[in-house]
Write a protein that holds these residues in place. Structure first.
Motif, PDB file in Angstrom:
ATOM      1  N   PRO A   3      51.977  74.660  74.915  1.00  0.00           N
ATOM      2  CA  PRO A   3      52.693  75.883  75.287  1.00  0.00           C
ATOM      3  C   PRO A   3      53.463  76.453  74.098  1.00  0.00           C
ATOM      4  CG  PRO A   3      53.093  74.160  76.899  1.00  0.00           C
ATOM      5  CD  PRO A   3      52.366  73.517  75.744  1.00  0.00           C
ATOM      6  N   ILE A   4      53.495  77.782  74.029  1.00  0.00           N
ATOM      7  CA  ILE A   4      54.303  78.452  73.003  1.00  0.00           C
ATOM      8  C   ILE A   4      55.403  79.288  73.649  1.00  0.00           C
ATOM      9  CG2 ILE A   4      52.512  78.435  71.240  1.00  0.00           C
ATOM     10  CD1 ILE A   4      51.929  81.370  71.942  1.00  0.00           C
ATOM     11  N   GLY A   5      55.390  79.385  74.969  1.00  0.00           N
ATOM     12  CA  GLY A   5      56.431  80.106  75.684  1.00  0.00           C
ATOM     13  C   GLY A   5      56.223  79.985  77.177  1.00  0.00           C
ATOM     14  N   PHE A   6      57.273  80.278  77.926  1.00  0.00           N
ATOM     15  CA  PHE A   6      57.156  80.235  79.382  1.00  0.00           C
ATOM     16  C   PHE A   6      58.267  81.050  80.028  1.00  0.00           C
ATOM     17  CE2 PHE A   6      60.053  76.842  78.398  1.00  0.00           C
ATOM     18  CZ  PHE A   6      60.954  76.801  79.450  1.00  0.00           C
ATOM     19  N   VAL A  23      60.555  81.379  74.251  1.00  0.00           N
ATOM     20  CA  VAL A  23      59.388  81.405  73.375  1.00  0.00           C
ATOM     21  C   VAL A  23      59.722  80.543  72.164  1.00  0.00           C
ATOM     22  CG1 VAL A  23      57.896  82.851  71.934  1.00  0.00           C
ATOM     23  CG2 VAL A  23      58.686  83.696  74.169  1.00  0.00           C
ATOM     24  N   HIS A  24      58.771  79.714  71.754  1.00  0.00           N
ATOM     25  CA  HIS A  24      58.986  78.853  70.591  1.00  0.00           C
ATOM     26  C   HIS A  24      59.394  79.711  69.393  1.00  0.00           C
ATOM     27  CE1 HIS A  24      58.273  76.078  67.324  1.00  0.00           C
ATOM     28  NE2 HIS A  24      58.272  75.101  68.226  1.00  0.00           N
ATOM     29  N   PRO A  25      60.390  79.265  68.620  1.00  0.00           N
ATOM     30  CA  PRO A  25      60.868  80.071  67.480  1.00  0.00           C
ATOM     31  C   PRO A  25      59.772  80.546  66.530  1.00  0.00           C
ATOM     32  CG  PRO A  25      62.350  78.234  67.850  1.00  0.00           C
ATOM     33  CD  PRO A  25      61.174  78.039  68.786  1.00  0.00           C
ATOM     34  N   PHE A  81      55.129  80.706  84.455  1.00  0.00           N
ATOM     35  CA  PHE A  81      53.981  81.229  83.714  1.00  0.00           C
ATOM     36  C   PHE A  81      54.112  80.727  82.287  1.00  0.00           C
ATOM     37  CE2 PHE A  81      54.809  83.898  87.272  1.00  0.00           C
ATOM     38  CZ  PHE A  81      53.556  84.177  87.785  1.00  0.00           C
ATOM     39  N   VAL A  82      53.021  80.183  81.756  1.00  0.00           N
ATOM     40  CA  VAL A  82      53.034  79.547  80.443  1.00  0.00           C
ATOM     41  C   VAL A  82      52.092  80.287  79.509  1.00  0.00           C
ATOM     42  CG1 VAL A  82      52.606  77.393  79.185  1.00  0.00           C
ATOM     43  CG2 VAL A  82      53.540  77.320  81.510  1.00  0.00           C
ATOM     44  N   ALA A  83      52.559  80.558  78.306  1.00  0.00           N
ATOM     45  CA  ALA A  83      51.713  81.143  77.260  1.00  0.00           C
ATOM     46  C   ALA A  83      51.267  80.019  76.332  1.00  0.00           C
ATOM     47  CB  ALA A  83      52.489  82.197  76.469  1.00  0.00           C
ATOM     48  N   ARG A  84      49.992  80.051  76.001  1.00  0.00           N
ATOM     49  CA  ARG A  84      49.422  79.079  75.073  1.00  0.00           C
ATOM     50  C   ARG A  84      48.695  79.840  73.969  1.00  0.00           C
ATOM     51  NH1 ARG A  84      49.647  74.181  77.752  1.00  0.00           N
ATOM     52  NH2 ARG A  84      49.811  74.341  80.009  1.00  0.00           N
ATOM     53  N   ARG A  85      48.506  79.183  72.841  1.00  0.00           N
ATOM     54  CA  ARG A  85      47.744  79.815  71.760  1.00  0.00           C
ATOM     55  C   ARG A  85      46.332  80.084  72.242  1.00  0.00           C
ATOM     56  NH1 ARG A  85      48.888  77.325  66.065  1.00  0.00           N
ATOM     57  NH2 ARG A  85      47.573  79.096  65.602  1.00  0.00           N
TER      58      ARG A  85
END
Length: 148
Positions: free
Chosen positions: A43-46, A63-65, A30-34
């Motif tokens: 992507p900003i997290g997964f 998650v991206h820092p 599962f990928v989080a995007r802005r």
């Protein structure tokens, strides 16, 4: 996703390793995007999970820092847990670095409890160190008897 993983772990997975993992049955990422229409859709997290029979496992989550402490990890974990629930999973396991207070807090707030330790699981500049193994029990509905 490779960049996010590399920014989060000392032994990051390559893009090829992640792709090969996602090609396996019962593995989902599962990928989080802005969310902004004008922002990048990078992507900003997964989170990557897998299941077999009634057991699930969180394989990795990052998650991206720049986007940490904004609830992205919780959204990802919740999406993955809903997926595992739908797959009839009753237990979910994961390993976490005991020094990662943010991850520990997230997992504990979701109901995960420590069930063991794995020595020399992580390797960083200070050398090898343990991981905590955590488990979440998921209550699945039971079949109801038909009356009448």
């Amino acid at each position: 996703m490779e960049e996010i993983h590399a920014a989060s772990f000392t032994g990051p997975w390559s893009a090829d390793e992640q792709a090969a993992l996602n090609d396996k049955p019962n593995v989902s990422t599962f990928v989080a995007r802005r969310g902004s229409a004008t922002a990048s859709r990078r992507p900003i997290g997964f989170i990557t999970v897998r299941f077999a029979a009634d057991e699930g496992e969180v394989l990795t989550m990052a998650v991206h820092p720049r986007h940490r402490r904004a609830g992205i990890g919780r959204l990802l974990l919740n999406a993955a847990l809903r997926h595992l629930y739908a797959a009839r999973v009753t237990e979910v396991f994961l390993e976490v670095d005991p020094q990662n207070e943010a991850a520990l807090s997230l997992y504990r707030s979701a109901g995960f409890v420590k069930v063991g330790e794995r020595p020399d699981y992580y390797h960083d500049a200070q050398g090898p160190h343990k991981a905590l193994t955590m488990r979440l029990q998921i209550n699945q509905p039971t079949a109801m008897a038909k009356f009448g």
